[in-house]
Motif scaffolding. Sequence first.
Motif, PDB file in Angstrom:
ATOM      1  N   SER A 206       0.863  -1.173   0.000  1.00  0.00           N
ATOM      2  CA  SER A 206       0.000   0.000   0.000  1.00  0.00           C
ATOM      3  C   SER A 206       0.900   1.223   0.000  1.00  0.00           C
ATOM      4  O   SER A 206       2.125   1.116   0.057  1.00  0.00           O
ATOM      5  N   LYS A 207       0.287   2.385  -0.055  1.00  0.00           N
ATOM      6  CA  LYS A 207       1.029   3.624   0.086  1.00  0.00           C
ATOM      7  C   LYS A 207       0.350   4.441   1.176  1.00  0.00           C
ATOM      8  O   LYS A 207      -0.870   4.561   1.203  1.00  0.00           O
TER       9      LYS A 207
ATOM     10  N   VAL B 239       3.844   5.191  13.653  1.00  0.00           N
ATOM     11  CA  VAL B 239       2.501   4.612  13.691  1.00  0.00           C
ATOM     12  C   VAL B 239       2.547   3.324  14.510  1.00  0.00           C
ATOM     13  O   VAL B 239       3.582   2.650  14.578  1.00  0.00           O
ATOM     14  N   HIS B 240       1.412   3.018  15.130  1.00  0.00           N
ATOM     15  CA  HIS B 240       1.299   1.837  15.986  1.00  0.00           C
ATOM     16  C   HIS B 240       0.405   0.823  15.282  1.00  0.00           C
ATOM     17  O   HIS B 240      -0.714   1.142  14.864  1.00  0.00           O
ATOM     18  N   LEU B 241       0.901  -0.405  15.169  1.00  0.00           N
ATOM     19  CA  LEU B 241       0.193  -1.444  14.429  1.00  0.00           C
ATOM     20  C   LEU B 241      -0.540  -2.424  15.325  1.00  0.00           C
ATOM     21  O   LEU B 241      -1.199  -3.344  14.825  1.00  0.00           O
ATOM     22  N   LYS B 242      -0.433  -2.230  16.660  1.00  0.00           N
ATOM     23  CA  LYS B 242      -1.089  -3.144  17.590  1.00  0.00           C
ATOM     24  C   LYS B 242      -1.983  -2.359  18.541  1.00  0.00           C
ATOM     25  O   LYS B 242      -2.073  -1.141  18.453  1.00  0.00           O
ATOM     26  N   GLU B 243      -2.655  -3.069  19.440  1.00  0.00           N
ATOM     27  CA  GLU B 243      -3.577  -2.405  20.354  1.00  0.00           C
ATOM     28  C   GLU B 243      -2.835  -1.449  21.280  1.00  0.00           C
ATOM     29  O   GLU B 243      -1.649  -1.615  21.570  1.00  0.00           O
TER      30      GLU B 243
ATOM     31  N   LEU C  63       2.815  17.987   3.113  1.00  0.00           N
ATOM     32  CA  LEU C  63       3.031  16.548   2.983  1.00  0.00           C
ATOM     33  C   LEU C  63       4.198  16.156   3.879  1.00  0.00           C
ATOM     34  O   LEU C  63       5.346  16.527   3.617  1.00  0.00           O
ATOM     35  N   LEU C  64       3.918  15.418   4.944  1.00  0.00           N
ATOM     36  CA  LEU C  64       4.947  15.008   5.898  1.00  0.00           C
ATOM     37  C   LEU C  64       5.554  13.659   5.544  1.00  0.00           C
ATOM     38  O   LEU C  64       6.754  13.456   5.693  1.00  0.00           O
ATOM     39  N   VAL C  65       4.702  12.728   5.112  1.00  0.00           N
ATOM     40  CA  VAL C  65       5.160  11.358   4.823  1.00  0.00           C
ATOM     41  C   VAL C  65       4.466  10.861   3.562  1.00  0.00           C
ATOM     42  O   VAL C  65       3.260  11.071   3.382  1.00  0.00           O
ATOM     43  N   SER C  66       5.228  10.216   2.700  1.00  0.00           N
ATOM     44  CA  SER C  66       4.672   9.488   1.566  1.00  0.00           C
ATOM     45  C   SER C  66       5.561   8.262   1.363  1.00  0.00           C
ATOM     46  O   SER C  66       6.707   8.376   0.934  1.00  0.00           O
ATOM     47  N   THR C  67       5.022   7.085   1.701  1.00  0.00           N
ATOM     48  CA  THR C  67       5.868   5.896   1.721  1.00  0.00           C
ATOM     49  C   THR C  67       5.071   4.638   1.395  1.00  0.00           C
ATOM     50  O   THR C  67       3.859   4.579   1.638  1.00  0.00           O
ATOM     51  N   ASP C  68       5.752   3.643   0.852  1.00  0.00           N
ATOM     52  CA  ASP C  68       5.140   2.322   0.697  1.00  0.00           C
ATOM     53  C   ASP C  68       4.944   1.723   2.081  1.00  0.00           C
ATOM     54  O   ASP C  68       5.768   1.915   2.983  1.00  0.00           O
ATOM     55  N   PHE C  69       3.859   0.967   2.240  1.00  0.00           N
ATOM     56  CA  PHE C  69       3.538   0.442   3.565  1.00  0.00           C
ATOM     57  C   PHE C  69       2.762  -0.854   3.403  1.00  0.00           C
ATOM     58  O   PHE C  69       1.946  -0.998   2.484  1.00  0.00           O
ATOM     59  N   ALA C  70       3.000  -1.790   4.302  1.00  0.00           N
ATOM     60  CA  ALA C  70       2.313  -3.083   4.236  1.00  0.00           C
ATOM     61  C   ALA C  70       0.831  -2.912   4.567  1.00  0.00           C
ATOM     62  O   ALA C  70       0.474  -2.152   5.474  1.00  0.00           O
ATOM     63  N   PRO C  71      -0.069  -3.589   3.861  1.00  0.00           N
ATOM     64  CA  PRO C  71      -1.493  -3.500   4.181  1.00  0.00           C
ATOM     65  C   PRO C  71      -1.771  -3.935   5.616  1.00  0.00           C
ATOM     66  O   PRO C  71      -1.056  -4.778   6.186  1.00  0.00           O
ATOM     67  N   GLY C  72      -2.815  -3.352   6.216  1.00  0.00           N
ATOM     68  CA  GLY C  72      -3.184  -3.706   7.577  1.00  0.00           C
ATOM     69  C   GLY C  72      -3.824  -2.534   8.299  1.00  0.00           C
ATOM     70  O   GLY C  72      -4.082  -1.485   7.707  1.00  0.00           O
TER      71      GLY C  72
ATOM     72  N   GLN D  87     -10.794   3.088  12.164  1.00  0.00           N
ATOM     73  CA  GLN D  87     -11.035   2.580  10.817  1.00  0.00           C
ATOM     74  C   GLN D  87      -9.946   3.006   9.839  1.00  0.00           C
ATOM     75  O   GLN D  87     -10.214   3.405   8.714  1.00  0.00           O
ATOM     76  N   ALA D  88      -8.699   2.944  10.292  1.00  0.00           N
ATOM     77  CA  ALA D  88      -7.566   3.248   9.424  1.00  0.00           C
ATOM     78  C   ALA D  88      -7.018   1.942   8.885  1.00  0.00           C
ATOM     79  O   ALA D  88      -6.109   1.348   9.447  1.00  0.00           O
ATOM     80  N   ASN D  89      -7.586   1.469   7.803  1.00  0.00           N
ATOM     81  CA  ASN D  89      -7.218   0.179   7.226  1.00  0.00           C
ATOM     82  C   ASN D  89      -6.581   0.387   5.860  1.00  0.00           C
ATOM     83  O   ASN D  89      -7.216   0.935   4.949  1.00  0.00           O
TER      84      ASN D  89
END
Length: 278
Positions: free
Chosen positions: A29-30, A54-58, A87-96, A137-139
């Motif tokens: 993703s981006k 960014v935090h990917l867990k609870e 624009l602060l960040v623009s990067t490839d990112f793993a889905p989730g 709901q940030a998916n």
Amino acid sequence: MIQKFSLYALALGAALSLGSCGNDNDKSSKLEIRLMDAPGDFQRVVLDVRQIEVHLKEESNPDGWQTLPFTAQAINVLEYVNGRSALLVSTDFAPGDLKEIRLVLGPDSYVIGTDGQQYDLKTPSGQTSGVKLKLDQANLRENETFQLLLDFDVARSIVERGNWRPGNDKKERYLLKPVIRVIAQAINGGLRGTVTPAAALPEVLAIRSSIVPADTFSTRADGSGAYQFFGIPSGTYTLKYFPSATAPANQPAYQQKTVSGVVVTNNNVTQVQNVPLN
């Protein structure tokens, strides 16, 4: 008269497809992160942003924080008003799913007041654990761009110490307690308009009266009399205008005004007719 304009060129909070080209096994993703603000009663408001994570867990799980590619910089947030954004960040990112975002601030944030003086901004928590913002709901889905828009509220974020007086240490006048609204994905309605005289410099409230309790969003008209809201939910709004300046002695007094029945829909910017304040 109220008109509507497409948001396709603005793409605020929208998930945009990147198309089907590329390897079928490339599950990426981006992620984009932008910052915007409303005009405030300062000449400059500079944030010393050192790191974005960014935090990917609870929330209760201390693991799962990921540092994003970001160059530490001083950002004058008052440059990004009425639809402009940094624009602060623009990067490839793993889905989730993304659970939280954190801004780590350095010690060099400051404001320049209407008096032309520079005052340091002390940040009780932002310089240590960082300014944490929860995400709903940030998916991130495969082969899409997902955008987070950080809406910085100057008026509520900068707090003047009650016991500060002219002549005291300038470094002790203001505290920075960041109030930031996160706009993500499908929250992409907007409205804009103008007021006259521009010198009235009103605060503008957009109150979504179609729900209970009502949502309230705020901004200020700029020096040209223009104001704009982006990333607000669809619904019916009441707009309230509160002049912050006093009319010259030879002109009619500035007045508070209300405009009702303003409808906002997703993927559109509603244009509100000019509102005279005298």
